[in-house]
Enzyme design. Structure first.
Site, mmCIF file in Angstrom:
data_model
loop_
_atom_site.group_PDB
_atom_site.id
_atom_site.type_symbol
_atom_site.label_atom_id
_atom_site.label_comp_id
_atom_site.label_asym_id
_atom_site.label_seq_id
_atom_site.Cartn_x
_atom_site.Cartn_y
_atom_site.Cartn_z
ATOM 1 N N LYS A 1 4.547 9.229 -2.854
ATOM 2 C CA LYS A 1 3.753 8.322 -2.011
ATOM 3 C C LYS A 1 4.472 8.011 -0.714
ATOM 4 O O LYS A 1 3.894 8.048 0.378
ATOM 5 C CB LYS A 1 3.462 7.041 -2.805
ATOM 6 C CG LYS A 1 2.650 5.994 -2.067
ATOM 7 C CD LYS A 1 3.511 4.923 -1.415
ATOM 8 C CE LYS A 1 4.265 4.096 -2.435
ATOM 9 N NZ LYS A 1 5.064 3.021 -1.770
ATOM 10 N N LYS B 1 11.905 1.668 6.793
ATOM 11 C CA LYS B 1 11.822 2.077 5.389
ATOM 12 C C LYS B 1 11.366 3.528 5.272
ATOM 13 O O LYS B 1 11.839 4.279 4.411
ATOM 14 C CB LYS B 1 10.860 1.159 4.631
ATOM 15 C CG LYS B 1 10.676 1.533 3.154
ATOM 16 C CD LYS B 1 11.989 1.489 2.381
ATOM 17 C CE LYS B 1 11.837 1.989 0.935
ATOM 18 N NZ LYS B 1 11.102 1.065 0.064
#
Length: 295
Positions: A247, A179
């Site tokens: 983030k 990811k």
């Protein structure tokens, strides 16, 4: 190990789901459409009440979810949120419990949490997703998993209800590594599309027509399609927020540092998204990066 999903029948399955934000709510609905009984909890009461009105079971918190379901899915905002929920869950886990973290969580934290779950006879599977709200709503997510093969096989029917391409990448943390790589590509490609369309506009061409002209060539991508479309129409209703992209890119920088590799383009792209947030646009879709160049 990659699976192309076929839709399962989850009748008789009880699944816990914690975190009902932009992604979590449609993912829970996909499981319910497949026949699962959902026990749900979230930081905000509104989504819980909304899904309870659709027949799901509202729980009073994460511990109550784990008390009613042997498989509990987490879809939370960031690593601290995952760690906070895990601290509540770990003391009540029992052998047979499986926690499936579908959030985008730091690799090091994921490995620690997996080890702690296994120490009490439970297990932890990291299974972050890609595709955004569009894929979540159409149950077409890409799911990349890390963990034991037996736990992956146990969770696979749930993944098949939510996604299309499902891959066991490796042991704990490997799904989060995949990811992170995904988010690096997404962030840098949004930057490339934003700069290219801004250049087209500044040079005197219609960026919408330029986008149409280059579709289908070597520049074609999902990002040029969806995010490029948002750029030329100016619709930055959040599917994936700027703050979330920041983030994720910060976590990528941390992983790069831990892995002793220098990624200069990653650092520059992160700076650009941070500039966008600093000017008050952090809540917009990450395609709004175009506004740095093409106002």
């Amino acid at each position: 190990m990659t699976q192309d999903a076929s839709r399962p029948d989850l009748s008789g399955h009880t699944v816990g789901f914690i975190g009902l934000g932009l992604m979590g709510k449609p993912m829970a609905r996909a499981l319910a459409r497949a026949g699962a009984s959902l026990v749900v909890s979230s930081r905000s009461p509104g989504p819980v009440a909304e899904l309870a009105a659709e027949g799901m079971i509202a729980a009073t918190g994460s511990v109550a979810v784990a008390g009613q379901a042997d498989i509990v899915i987490l879809m939370l905002t960031d690593t601290p949120a995952v760690e906070s929920v895990a601290e509540a869950l770990l003391p009540v886990l029992r052998p047979g419990h499986l926690i499936v973290d579908m959030s985008t969580t730091a690799v090091a934290a994921t490995r620690v949490l997996a080890a702690r779950a296994r120490a009490v006879g439970a297990d932890w599977l990291d299974a972050p997703v890609s595709g955004g709200t569009v894929a979540a709503e159409s149950a077409a997510l890409t799911i990349m998993a890390g963990g034991r093969e037996a736990s992956f096989a146990r969770a696979l029917p749930l993944f098949q209800a939510m996604g299309r391409r499902i891959t066991l990448v490796g042991d704990s943390g490997a799904g989060q590594i995949a990811k992170t790589a995904n988010q690096v590509i997404v962030g840098l490609t949004i930057g490339a599309v934003a700069e290219a369309l801004a250049l087209a506009k500044a040079a005197g061409a219609d960026p919408a027509r330029v986008r149409d002209a280059i579709r289908g060539g070597f520049a074609e991508s999902r990002i040029l399609d969806l995010h490029g479309g948002r750029m030329v129409t100016g619709d930055f209703t959040p599917g994936g927020r700027v703050t979330t992209q920041i983030k994720d890119l910060r976590q990528a920088e941390e992983l790069a540092e831990q892995s002793d590799i220098d990624l200069p383009a990653l650092g520059l792209t992160l700076e650009l998204f941070e500039m966008l947030a600093d000017q008050g646009d952090g809540g917009l879709d990450h395609a709004a990066l175009y506004q740095l160049f093409g106002r």
